[in-house]
Design a protein around this motif. Structure first.
Motif, PDB file in Angstrom:
ATOM      1  N   HIS A 165      -6.938   4.744  -5.880  1.00  0.00           N
ATOM      2  CA  HIS A 165      -7.954   3.692  -5.818  1.00  0.00           C
ATOM      3  C   HIS A 165      -8.350   3.180  -7.191  1.00  0.00           C
ATOM      4  O   HIS A 165      -9.370   2.504  -7.337  1.00  0.00           O
TER       5      HIS A 165
ATOM      6  N   SER B 173      -0.349  -3.672  -1.599  1.00  0.00           N
ATOM      7  CA  SER B 173      -1.385  -2.786  -2.123  1.00  0.00           C
ATOM      8  C   SER B 173      -1.323  -1.398  -1.487  1.00  0.00           C
ATOM      9  O   SER B 173      -2.054  -0.498  -1.896  1.00  0.00           O
TER      10      SER B 173
ATOM     11  N   THR C 190      -2.378  -0.641   1.426  1.00  0.00           N
ATOM     12  CA  THR C 190      -3.636  -0.404   2.133  1.00  0.00           C
ATOM     13  C   THR C 190      -3.415   0.028   3.578  1.00  0.00           C
ATOM     14  O   THR C 190      -2.607  -0.553   4.300  1.00  0.00           O
TER      15      THR C 190
ATOM     16  N   HIS D 106      -5.920   1.853   6.915  1.00  0.00           N
ATOM     17  CA  HIS D 106      -7.109   2.499   7.467  1.00  0.00           C
ATOM     18  C   HIS D 106      -6.823   2.913   8.906  1.00  0.00           C
ATOM     19  O   HIS D 106      -6.240   2.140   9.665  1.00  0.00           O
TER      20      HIS D 106
ATOM     21  N   VAL E   8      -9.399  -3.670   0.607  1.00  0.00           N
ATOM     22  CA  VAL E   8      -8.884  -3.003  -0.588  1.00  0.00           C
ATOM     23  C   VAL E   8     -10.012  -2.385  -1.423  1.00  0.00           C
ATOM     24  O   VAL E   8      -9.815  -2.002  -2.564  1.00  0.00           O
TER      25      VAL E   8
ATOM     26  N   GLY F  27      -7.600   3.332   2.689  1.00  0.00           N
ATOM     27  CA  GLY F  27      -7.760   2.287   1.689  1.00  0.00           C
ATOM     28  C   GLY F  27      -6.457   2.003   0.979  1.00  0.00           C
ATOM     29  O   GLY F  27      -5.373   2.334   1.485  1.00  0.00           O
ATOM     30  N   PRO F  28      -6.525   1.401  -0.193  1.00  0.00           N
ATOM     31  CA  PRO F  28      -5.285   1.099  -0.930  1.00  0.00           C
ATOM     32  C   PRO F  28      -4.616   2.365  -1.446  1.00  0.00           C
ATOM     33  O   PRO F  28      -5.246   3.420  -1.550  1.00  0.00           O
TER      34      PRO F  28
END
Length: 549
Positions: free
Chosen positions: A50, A458, A460, A462, A519, A543-544
């Motif tokens: 992150h 990225s 990413t 979740h 992100v 997350g990323p």
């Protein structure tokens, strides 16, 4: 959930966030006392996942913490060789001579780095000293002592259903208690917000200001690559609609960091920072550099820009704010990592002294004093008027008057005193009826890209079954207020396509939150009018997943 329903672990110091500030604090604590029990909790899937930063690193913090970092193999090797500063027009550029720039703007002696990789290396140093580091551990709550001081955090809660109820695989997490709790969450951290508000740490400070930084990593034609070259630009395509600028850093292996920062104090709700970034890459100077290359990574992050006058108190009962959690970025230099490391070191020294003196759990006032009067405060105080001048009078005045004030501060004085910022970035947003829409070019898929395509670069992710970590104070406000009054600006300020207004079959618009795209830039928590969106942590590891930002 009550304390008795969770297991608890005891440490001397609990550190939230494995960024440069948190890891520096952990290392320094162990340097001072190898027997000290120190734990670092990181919400990313791994250390560095992150971390997003420019980054040209001033090594002053590294020098103070680990003087032998070169011999130890730190990933800090690309020295700045050339420093450029351009003012861009739509089709041309004008160089601002280095000779007229204040000395503090000189990047020679600094290094182009991946702060993600620097943090991975710092984590190795910390673990070698005996620091426990737990990645994938989001800290969702603070734990307080009976006297109201911070006692610890709740980390590692997993398995809630979308409605917030415990699911079949629910894990309540653990409480990690410490004599002190250090919050190194970065900009606009969810726990940091709570302590700043709960202990009224910003009562004597100016409002905090922010920027949105977006960054891509490109692999370019080797013939165009110039390792060690640092370029900053201002001007086009932002014009008078918003403040900001760009950075282009040539690191090793034919890679270039291409970044764009937009100050979030803009008034026109039709501004789209992400599309401005994509448009910037079509400037002839930038397009020629990138032609034939390929983008390999993307990310975005908010940047604290308030500076010296916006610093809250950095110490609270039972803990301390480190680095960007307090807002220690030097805006004209576009640097904060050195101050983050210095803050971690200073907080560790203050906590060590307090524990040794039997004062565990009190307020580390000596740390706050060091932040304001030591190297960090001196660095920030010299440039304190650049941001408010830019916000009030625009780019030209910022270059002239702001530059003059920095020269004066180099000599130890300022004719301007300390200027105020005025409105928060959310308050600065004006109604759409006062502005015209901005026509941005459509991304071409070669130099410029749509948001969702870039978000896929990225890493990413979740877990979709969990509650959305982006929460609305008033679920009706987006459609009833923000859409008619501000033209639904959340669908433009977000650099990841999280927010959209959807209308189907003649029905009323519906506000949709695609939290899976997030992100973790925190722009929504900062810019949304009425402060209706609250950013909280998702479950750990989500997350990323930045490889080398």
């Amino acid at each position: 959930m009550s304390d008795s329903e969770r297991e608890a672990m005891e440490y001397d110091v609990v550190i939230v966030g494995a960024g440069p500030a948190g890891l520096s604090a952990a290392i320094r604590l162990k340097q001072l006392d190898p027997s000290r029990e120190v734990v670092v909790l990181e919400k990313g899937s791994e250390v560095g996942a992150h971390i997003l930063s420019g980054a040209v690193l001033d090594p002053v913090g590294l020098d103070a913490l680990l003087p032998d970092w070169k011999e130890q193999g730190a990933p800090v090797s690309v020295a700045v060789k050339k420093d450029n500063f351009f003012f861009l027009g739509e089709s041309g550029k004008m160089r601002i001579p280095n000779a007229v720039m204040p000395p503090l703007m000189n990047n020679h002696g600094n290094y182009i780095v991946s702060m993600g990789n620097v943090c991975r290396w710092l984590a190795e140093q910390a673990e070698a000293l005996g620091v426990e580091i737990f990645p994938g551990m989001s800290c969702s709550e603070l734990v307080y002592r009976e006297d109201g001081s911070v006692k610890g955090v709740v980390a590692g809660e997993f398995g809630r259903n979308a409605d917030g109820t415990p699911g079949p695989s629910y894990e309540p997490g653990m409480e990690l208690h410490g004599k002190y709790v250090f919050l190194g969450e970065g900009v606009r951290g969810s726990l940091s917000k709570q302590v700043i508000e709960g202990f009224d740490l910003a009562a004597e400070s100016d409002v905090q200001k922010y920027g949105l930084g977006m960054k891509e990593i490109w692999e370019i034609d080797p013939e165009k690559h110039a390792e060690g070259t640092v370029t900053h630009t201002m001007g086009w395509p932002l014009g008078s609609s918003a403040g900001g600028g760009s950075f282009i850093y040539h690191l090793d292996n034919n890679q270039v960091y291409v970044g764009f920062v937009v100050h979030l104090g803009y008034a026109n709700p039709y501004v789209n920072p992400y599309l401005a970034f994509q448009q910037f890459k079509h400037h002839p100077y930038v397009a020629d550099l990138l032609k034939g290359g390929k983008r390999v990574a993307y990310g975005a992050r908010a940047i604290s820009e308030g500076g010296f006058q916006s610093l809250p108190k950095a110490a609270f009962p039972g803990g301390a704010l480190l680095g960007c959690a307090a807002g220690m970025v030097n805006v004209p230099r576009i640097k904060g990592n050195h101050n983050a490391m210095l803050s971690g070191k200073a907080a560790a020294e203050a906590a060590h002294a307090a524990i040794e003196a039997g004062r565990a759990g009190d307020t580390l006032s000596e740390y706050d004093a060091e932040v304001r009067t030591g190297a960090i405060g001196q660095d920030l105080k010299r440039v304190r008027n650049v941001k408010p001048i830019w916000s009030r009078y625009g780019l030209t005045a910022s270059l002239a008057l702001g530059g003059f004030d920095m020269w004066c501060n180099t000599a130890g004085f300022s004719v301007l005193g300390t200027l105020k910022h005025g409105k928060t970035d959310a308050e600065a947003t004006e109604e759409a009826s006062r502005h015209k829409e901005i026509a941005y070019p459509k991304p071409d898929g070669t130099l410029s890209f749509d948001r969702l395509t870039n978000v896929s670069f990225s890493g990413t992710n979740h877990e979709e079954s969990q509650p959305a970590h982006l929460r609305l104070k008033d679920a009706k406000r987006p459609v009833e207020v923000n859409l008619p009054k501000y033209a639904g600006l959340s669908q433009r300020y977000c650099p990841a396509g999280v927010y959209e207004f959807v209308t189907e079959d003649g029905q009323d618009p519906k506000f949709v939150i695609n939290f899976q795209n997030c992100v973790h830039c925190k722009t929504c928590d900062i810019k949304d009018p009425g402060q209706n969106i609250v950013w909280t942590v998702p479950q750990g590891g989500d997350g990323p997943n930045y490889p080398n930002m």
